[in-house]
Enzyme design. Structure first.
Site, PDB file in Angstrom:
ATOM      1  N   ASP A   1     -10.577  10.858  -5.413  1.00  0.00           N
ATOM      2  CA  ASP A   1     -11.773  11.701  -5.532  1.00  0.00           C
ATOM      3  C   ASP A   1     -11.483  12.850  -6.480  1.00  0.00           C
ATOM      4  O   ASP A   1     -12.323  13.717  -6.656  1.00  0.00           O
ATOM      5  CB  ASP A   1     -12.123  12.299  -4.161  1.00  0.00           C
ATOM      6  CG  ASP A   1     -11.021  13.217  -3.685  1.00  0.00           C
ATOM      7  OD1 ASP A   1      -9.855  12.750  -3.628  1.00  0.00           O
ATOM      8  OD2 ASP A   1     -11.273  14.396  -3.404  1.00  0.00           O
TER       9      ASP A   1
ATOM     10  N   PHE B   1      -9.774   8.298   4.181  1.00  0.00           N
ATOM     11  CA  PHE B   1     -10.146   9.331   3.223  1.00  0.00           C
ATOM     12  C   PHE B   1     -11.409   8.942   2.481  1.00  0.00           C
ATOM     13  O   PHE B   1     -12.270   9.780   2.234  1.00  0.00           O
ATOM     14  CB  PHE B   1      -8.983   9.644   2.265  1.00  0.00           C
ATOM     15  CG  PHE B   1      -8.074  10.696   2.830  1.00  0.00           C
ATOM     16  CD1 PHE B   1      -7.204  10.395   3.865  1.00  0.00           C
ATOM     17  CD2 PHE B   1      -8.110  12.005   2.369  1.00  0.00           C
ATOM     18  CE1 PHE B   1      -6.380  11.368   4.424  1.00  0.00           C
ATOM     19  CE2 PHE B   1      -7.300  12.994   2.920  1.00  0.00           C
ATOM     20  CZ  PHE B   1      -6.429  12.667   3.943  1.00  0.00           C
ATOM     21  N   GLU B   2     -11.539   7.671   2.129  1.00  0.00           N
ATOM     22  CA  GLU B   2     -12.772   7.282   1.431  1.00  0.00           C
ATOM     23  C   GLU B   2     -13.970   7.531   2.348  1.00  0.00           C
ATOM     24  O   GLU B   2     -14.998   8.058   1.915  1.00  0.00           O
ATOM     25  CB  GLU B   2     -12.750   5.812   1.013  1.00  0.00           C
ATOM     26  CG  GLU B   2     -14.013   5.499   0.217  1.00  0.00           C
ATOM     27  CD  GLU B   2     -14.216   4.033  -0.108  1.00  0.00           C
ATOM     28  OE1 GLU B   2     -14.772   3.747  -1.162  1.00  0.00           O
ATOM     29  OE2 GLU B   2     -13.831   3.170   0.703  1.00  0.00           O
TER      30      GLU B   2
ATOM     31  N   ASP C   1      -1.999  11.842  -2.712  1.00  0.00           N
ATOM     32  CA  ASP C   1      -2.051  13.319  -2.664  1.00  0.00           C
ATOM     33  C   ASP C   1      -2.246  13.865  -4.083  1.00  0.00           C
ATOM     34  O   ASP C   1      -1.469  13.538  -4.981  1.00  0.00           O
ATOM     35  CB  ASP C   1      -0.761  13.880  -2.052  1.00  0.00           C
ATOM     36  CG  ASP C   1      -0.694  13.634  -0.549  1.00  0.00           C
ATOM     37  OD1 ASP C   1      -1.745  13.320   0.049  1.00  0.00           O
ATOM     38  OD2 ASP C   1       0.407  13.740   0.025  1.00  0.00           O
TER      39      ASP C   1
ATOM     40  N   ASP D   1       9.956   7.635   1.335  1.00  0.00           N
ATOM     41  CA  ASP D   1       9.301   8.091   0.104  1.00  0.00           C
ATOM     42  C   ASP D   1       9.028   6.882  -0.796  1.00  0.00           C
ATOM     43  O   ASP D   1       9.952   6.132  -1.132  1.00  0.00           O
ATOM     44  CB  ASP D   1      10.212   9.098  -0.600  1.00  0.00           C
ATOM     45  CG  ASP D   1       9.693   9.400  -1.992  1.00  0.00           C
ATOM     46  OD1 ASP D   1       8.527   9.784  -2.117  1.00  0.00           O
ATOM     47  OD2 ASP D   1      10.449   9.210  -2.969  1.00  0.00           O
TER      48      ASP D   1
ATOM     49  N   LYS E   1      -2.178  22.067  -7.849  1.00  0.00           N
ATOM     50  CA  LYS E   1      -1.604  23.135  -8.686  1.00  0.00           C
ATOM     51  C   LYS E   1      -0.823  22.525  -9.850  1.00  0.00           C
ATOM     52  O   LYS E   1      -0.055  21.570  -9.645  1.00  0.00           O
ATOM     53  CB  LYS E   1      -0.651  24.006  -7.862  1.00  0.00           C
ATOM     54  CG  LYS E   1      -1.381  24.855  -6.860  1.00  0.00           C
ATOM     55  CD  LYS E   1      -0.449  25.794  -6.152  1.00  0.00           C
ATOM     56  CE  LYS E   1      -1.224  26.576  -5.119  1.00  0.00           C
ATOM     57  NZ  LYS E   1      -0.451  26.936  -3.957  1.00  0.00           N
TER      58      LYS E   1
ATOM     59  N   GLU F   1       0.849  -1.199   0.000  1.00  0.00           N
ATOM     60  CA  GLU F   1       0.000   0.000   0.000  1.00  0.00           C
ATOM     61  C   GLU F   1       0.882   1.246   0.000  1.00  0.00           C
ATOM     62  O   GLU F   1       1.742   1.402   0.878  1.00  0.00           O
ATOM     63  CB  GLU F   1      -0.953   0.063   1.210  1.00  0.00           C
ATOM     64  CG  GLU F   1      -1.937   1.208   1.010  1.00  0.00           C
ATOM     65  CD  GLU F   1      -2.776   1.615   2.209  1.00  0.00           C
ATOM     66  OE1 GLU F   1      -3.712   2.387   2.028  1.00  0.00           O
ATOM     67  OE2 GLU F   1      -2.471   1.177   3.338  1.00  0.00           O
TER      68      GLU F   1
ATOM     69  N   THR G   1     -10.790   3.126   3.359  1.00  0.00           N
ATOM     70  CA  THR G   1      -9.738   3.923   4.003  1.00  0.00           C
ATOM     71  C   THR G   1     -10.387   5.132   4.699  1.00  0.00           C
ATOM     72  O   THR G   1     -11.543   5.469   4.444  1.00  0.00           O
ATOM     73  CB  THR G   1      -8.714   4.444   2.972  1.00  0.00           C
ATOM     74  OG1 THR G   1      -9.376   5.382   2.113  1.00  0.00           O
ATOM     75  CG2 THR G   1      -8.113   3.309   2.161  1.00  0.00           C
TER      76      THR G   1
ATOM     77  N   GLU H   1       4.651   4.811   4.057  1.00  0.00           N
ATOM     78  CA  GLU H   1       4.069   6.099   4.473  1.00  0.00           C
ATOM     79  C   GLU H   1       5.185   7.082   4.772  1.00  0.00           C
ATOM     80  O   GLU H   1       6.102   6.772   5.505  1.00  0.00           O
ATOM     81  CB  GLU H   1       3.169   5.899   5.698  1.00  0.00           C
ATOM     82  CG  GLU H   1       2.637   7.170   6.324  1.00  0.00           C
ATOM     83  CD  GLU H   1       1.919   8.112   5.350  1.00  0.00           C
ATOM     84  OE1 GLU H   1       0.999   7.671   4.664  1.00  0.00           O
ATOM     85  OE2 GLU H   1       2.328   9.293   5.274  1.00  0.00           O
TER      86      GLU H   1
HETATM   87  C1  LIG Z   1      -4.542  11.754   1.103  1.00  0.00           C
HETATM   88  S1  LIG Z   1      -3.680  10.674   2.152  1.00  0.00           S
HETATM   89  C2  LIG Z   1      -4.526   9.107   1.928  1.00  0.00           C
HETATM   90  C3  LIG Z   1      -4.223   8.128   3.051  1.00  0.00           C
HETATM   91  C4  LIG Z   1      -4.942   6.775   2.901  1.00  0.00           C
HETATM   92  N1  LIG Z   1      -4.477   6.074   1.731  1.00  0.00           N
HETATM   93  C5  LIG Z   1      -6.438   6.961   2.861  1.00  0.00           C
HETATM   94  O1  LIG Z   1      -7.034   6.758   1.781  1.00  0.00           O
HETATM   95  O2  LIG Z   1      -7.018   7.285   3.912  1.00  0.00           O
HETATM   96  C6  LIG Z   1      -2.169  10.394   1.281  1.00  0.00           C
HETATM   97  C7  LIG Z   1      -1.115   9.758   2.143  1.00  0.00           C
HETATM   98  O3  LIG Z   1       0.024   9.449   1.332  1.00  0.00           O
HETATM   99  C8  LIG Z   1       1.187   9.842   2.041  1.00  0.00           C
HETATM  100  N2  LIG Z   1       2.218  10.126   1.030  1.00  0.00           N
HETATM  101  C9  LIG Z   1       2.217  11.151   0.165  1.00  0.00           C
HETATM  102  N3  LIG Z   1       3.296  11.105  -0.635  1.00  0.00           N
HETATM  103  C10 LIG Z   1       3.989  10.001  -0.259  1.00  0.00           C
HETATM  104  C11 LIG Z   1       5.199   9.416  -0.704  1.00  0.00           C
HETATM  105  N4  LIG Z   1       5.910   9.955  -1.690  1.00  0.00           N
HETATM  106  N5  LIG Z   1       5.620   8.282  -0.106  1.00  0.00           N
HETATM  107  C12 LIG Z   1       4.897   7.728   0.907  1.00  0.00           C
HETATM  108  N6  LIG Z   1       3.751   8.251   1.371  1.00  0.00           N
HETATM  109  C13 LIG Z   1       3.295   9.368   0.799  1.00  0.00           C
HETATM  110  C14 LIG Z   1       0.764  11.055   2.834  1.00  0.00           C
HETATM  111  O4  LIG Z   1       1.624  11.315   3.933  1.00  0.00           O
HETATM  112  C15 LIG Z   1      -0.642  10.651   3.280  1.00  0.00           C
HETATM  113  O5  LIG Z   1      -0.627   9.915   4.472  1.00  0.00           O
END
Ligand SMILES: C[S@@+](CC[C@H](N)C(=O)[O-])C[C@H]1O[C@@H](n2cnc3c(N)ncnc32)[C@H](O)[C@@H]1O
Length: 208
Positions: free
Chosen positions: A148, A188-189, A112, A89, A116, A37, A186, A62
């Site tokens: 979304d 966010f969903e 994410d 990352d 922009k 994931e 999740t 994460e």
């Molecule tokens: C909008 S949240 C969605 C979290 C989860 N998947 C959900 O649907 O509830 C995006 C997550 O991805 C993580 N994230 C963003 N860029 C990342 C990266 N390059 N590597 C690992 N995690 C990342 C963020 O810290 C955040 O926790």
């Protein structure tokens, strides 16, 4: 009252301890299908999915320290032995540490969106990261994505379509740990469903 979050060293992999492609059988202590994931947030998907599919090994990636700590604590309290998480990352980790033909499924839920235009290059689903994901997927393995964000979804479709020589689109079935009326279950969903936002999903299978 704020809960003290515990670290569970058996669950939390440390990037500094990795120096080459990882051996999944070694980090999980068994051979089993591997699901990754990307962007676990607080770990809701990992907890529910790992409980629903105990014969699958789940690795969450994460970046954010606070979400990573929260997810590790939660998985530890559930005593789930088929989950590992790494705070790093995702793009760099996939490229440097995932072996060829080793992963059965990538789950990318609500990545994410970087709205922009000048930030679009930071979006995880890009041609470069898709090339690496293709390398790591087993033939027959899949990528499942939900967002979304309509504009990002268009980009995702385009990026995957450009690799239609290697991918075939398949039906996006709700994940095993999702509740009724959810796709993936999740955080966010759940938030976006309450707000009645449109959710876009896509699933593809590596065919060669
Ligand atoms: C909008 S949240 C969605 C979290 C989860 N998947 C959900 O649907 O509830 C995006 C997550 O991805 C993580 N994230 C963003 N860029 C990342 C990266 N390059 N590597 C690992 N995690 C990342 C963020 O810290 C955040 O926790």
């Amino acid at each position: 009252m704020r809960r003290i979050l515990k670290d569970y060293p058996d669950i939390s992999l440390k990037p500094e301890n990795l120096d080459d492609k990882i051996d999944f059988a070694q980090i999980f202590g068994r051979k089993a299908p591997v699901h990754i994931e990307v962007g676990t947030g607080k770990g809701t998907f990992l907890v529910n999915q790992a409980k629903a599919q105990p014969k699958v090994n789940f690795l969450g990636i994460e970046w954010a320290r606070k979400y990573h700590r929260f997810a590790v604590d939660r998985i530890g309290r559930w005593k789930l032995t088929n989950v590992r998480i790494i705070r790093t990352d995702a793009a760099a980790f996939v490229t440097e540490f995932l072996p060829d033909d080793s992963v059965d499924c990538f789950h990318i839920y609500f990545p994410d969106p970087w709205p922009k235009k000048r930030h679009h290059k930071r979006r995880f689903v890009s041609p470069a990261n898709t090339k690496e994901i293709l390398r790591c997927l087993k033939t027959g393995g899949c990528i499942k994505i939900a967002t979304d964000y309509a504009d990002y979804f268009e980009q995702i479709q385009k990026v995957l379509d450009e690799r239609s020589d290697r991918f075939e689109e398949i039906e996006f079935l709700p994940t095993a740990g999702a509740d009724e009326d959810e796709w993936v279950g999740t955080n966010f969903e759940r938030k976006y469903l309450k707000e009645k936002r449109q959710i876009y999903t896509i699933a593809v299978k590596k065919i060669r």
